[in-house]
Design a protein around this motif. Sequence first.
Motif, PDB file in Angstrom:
ATOM      1  N   THR A  26       0.833  -1.206   0.000  1.00  0.00           N
ATOM      2  CA  THR A  26       0.000   0.000   0.000  1.00  0.00           C
ATOM      3  C   THR A  26       0.864   1.250   0.000  1.00  0.00           C
ATOM      4  N   ALA A  27       1.900   1.260   0.828  1.00  0.00           N
ATOM      5  CA  ALA A  27       2.800   2.416   0.884  1.00  0.00           C
ATOM      6  C   ALA A  27       3.536   2.626  -0.438  1.00  0.00           C
ATOM      7  N   ALA A  28       3.977   1.547  -1.045  1.00  0.00           N
ATOM      8  CA  ALA A  28       4.715   1.654  -2.304  1.00  0.00           C
ATOM      9  C   ALA A  28       3.827   2.159  -3.433  1.00  0.00           C
ATOM     10  N   LEU A  29       2.574   1.760  -3.441  1.00  0.00           N
ATOM     11  CA  LEU A  29       1.673   2.157  -4.524  1.00  0.00           C
ATOM     12  C   LEU A  29       1.237   3.614  -4.440  1.00  0.00           C
ATOM     13  N   VAL A  30       1.416   4.239  -3.280  1.00  0.00           N
ATOM     14  CA  VAL A  30       1.112   5.666  -3.159  1.00  0.00           C
ATOM     15  C   VAL A  30       1.931   6.462  -4.168  1.00  0.00           C
ATOM     16  N   ASP A  31       3.159   6.042  -4.387  1.00  0.00           N
ATOM     17  CA  ASP A  31       4.058   6.718  -5.318  1.00  0.00           C
ATOM     18  C   ASP A  31       3.991   6.159  -6.736  1.00  0.00           C
ATOM     19  N   ARG A  32       3.067   5.263  -7.016  1.00  0.00           N
ATOM     20  CA  ARG A  32       2.959   4.630  -8.332  1.00  0.00           C
ATOM     21  C   ARG A  32       1.546   4.789  -8.883  1.00  0.00           C
ATOM     22  N   PRO A  33       1.115   6.030  -9.163  1.00  0.00           N
ATOM     23  CA  PRO A  33      -0.241   6.195  -9.707  1.00  0.00           C
ATOM     24  C   PRO A  33      -0.383   5.457 -11.032  1.00  0.00           C
ATOM     25  N   GLY A  34      -1.548   4.884 -11.235  1.00  0.00           N
ATOM     26  CA  GLY A  34      -1.810   4.143 -12.464  1.00  0.00           C
ATOM     27  C   GLY A  34      -1.603   2.644 -12.316  1.00  0.00           C
ATOM     28  N   TRP A  35      -0.829   2.236 -11.330  1.00  0.00           N
ATOM     29  CA  TRP A  35      -0.604   0.814 -11.083  1.00  0.00           C
ATOM     30  C   TRP A  35      -1.722   0.294 -10.189  1.00  0.00           C
ATOM     31  N   VAL A  36      -2.248  -0.873 -10.528  1.00  0.00           N
ATOM     32  CA  VAL A  36      -3.319  -1.472  -9.729  1.00  0.00           C
ATOM     33  C   VAL A  36      -2.915  -2.879  -9.297  1.00  0.00           C
ATOM     34  N   LEU A  37      -3.414  -3.259  -8.145  1.00  0.00           N
ATOM     35  CA  LEU A  37      -3.199  -4.615  -7.651  1.00  0.00           C
ATOM     36  C   LEU A  37      -4.103  -5.576  -8.408  1.00  0.00           C
ATOM     37  N   VAL A  38      -3.555  -6.708  -8.793  1.00  0.00           N
ATOM     38  CA  VAL A  38      -4.322  -7.744  -9.492  1.00  0.00           C
ATOM     39  C   VAL A  38      -3.896  -9.104  -8.952  1.00  0.00           C
ATOM     40  N   ASP A  39      -4.597 -10.128  -9.379  1.00  0.00           N
ATOM     41  CA  ASP A  39      -4.243 -11.502  -9.037  1.00  0.00           C
ATOM     42  C   ASP A  39      -4.163 -11.702  -7.520  1.00  0.00           C
ATOM     43  N   ASP A  40      -5.257 -11.341  -6.838  1.00  0.00           N
ATOM     44  CA  ASP A  40      -5.329 -11.478  -5.372  1.00  0.00           C
ATOM     45  C   ASP A  40      -4.165 -10.788  -4.670  1.00  0.00           C
ATOM     46  N   ASN A  41      -3.821  -9.602  -5.140  1.00  0.00           N
ATOM     47  CA  ASN A  41      -2.754  -8.769  -4.560  1.00  0.00           C
ATOM     48  C   ASN A  41      -1.363  -9.383  -4.697  1.00  0.00           C
ATOM     49  N   ARG A  42      -1.195 -10.268  -5.677  1.00  0.00           N
ATOM     50  CA  ARG A  42       0.117 -10.875  -5.907  1.00  0.00           C
ATOM     51  C   ARG A  42       0.869 -10.220  -7.052  1.00  0.00           C
ATOM     52  N   ALA A  43       0.242  -9.225  -7.715  1.00  0.00           N
ATOM     53  CA  ALA A  43       0.879  -8.582  -8.864  1.00  0.00           C
ATOM     54  C   ALA A  43       0.360  -7.151  -8.990  1.00  0.00           C
ATOM     55  N   ILE A  44       1.126  -6.332  -9.701  1.00  0.00           N
ATOM     56  CA  ILE A  44       0.667  -5.000 -10.070  1.00  0.00           C
ATOM     57  C   ILE A  44       0.673  -4.911 -11.590  1.00  0.00           C
ATOM     58  N   GLU A  45      -0.234  -4.081 -12.090  1.00  0.00           N
ATOM     59  CA  GLU A  45      -0.411  -4.002 -13.530  1.00  0.00           C
ATOM     60  C   GLU A  45      -0.729  -2.554 -13.914  1.00  0.00           C
ATOM     61  N   ARG A  46      -0.274  -2.178 -15.100  1.00  0.00           N
ATOM     62  CA  ARG A  46      -0.574  -0.846 -15.628  1.00  0.00           C
ATOM     63  C   ARG A  46      -0.581  -0.906 -17.143  1.00  0.00           C
ATOM     64  N   GLU A  47      -1.475  -0.125 -17.735  1.00  0.00           N
ATOM     65  CA  GLU A  47      -1.479   0.029 -19.183  1.00  0.00           C
ATOM     66  C   GLU A  47      -0.885   1.387 -19.525  1.00  0.00           C
ATOM     67  N   PHE A  48       0.073   1.384 -20.424  1.00  0.00           N
ATOM     68  CA  PHE A  48       0.688   2.604 -20.931  1.00  0.00           C
ATOM     69  C   PHE A  48       0.194   2.819 -22.352  1.00  0.00           C
ATOM     70  N   VAL A  49      -0.109   4.071 -22.688  1.00  0.00           N
ATOM     71  CA  VAL A  49      -0.565   4.415 -24.029  1.00  0.00           C
ATOM     72  C   VAL A  49       0.413   5.439 -24.600  1.00  0.00           C
ATOM     73  N   PHE A  50       0.870   5.183 -25.817  1.00  0.00           N
ATOM     74  CA  PHE A  50       1.880   6.018 -26.466  1.00  0.00           C
ATOM     75  C   PHE A  50       1.321   6.617 -27.754  1.00  0.00           C
TER      76      PHE A  50
END
Length: 112
Positions: A26-50
């Motif tokens: 939770t503390a680490a994700l405060v500084d990582r906007p756009g990243w979401v917890l997935v897979d029962d909180n075992r992974a983080i995921e983000r989509e980047f658009v270019f």
Amino acid sequence: MAQKPTSGTNSTTPPQVTKLDTDAITAALVDRPGWVLVDDNRAIEREFVFAGFNAAFAFMTRVALAAERANHHPEWSNVYNRVLIRWTTHSSAGLTDLDMQLARSCDHFAGD
């Protein structure tokens, strides 16, 4: 006889890491906007658009080089200008500092 590296490029041994607890995630994700917890909180995921495919591919190349240096590789997909990336540490069955560090690198490479 040459020794095999134990971490980094050309290593066959995964890095030694410790699984993060819920508070640390939770503390680490405060500084990582756009990243979401997935897979029962075992992974983080983000989509980047270019702007286009070339920019997306350049981003993936930078991430691939950082991942290879860390001997820690993402699960990801690319469709034209979109890159979906997921970090998890399978050997720890969850998230580690290494996942968070590489997420930070992704944000940096994307210009966030």
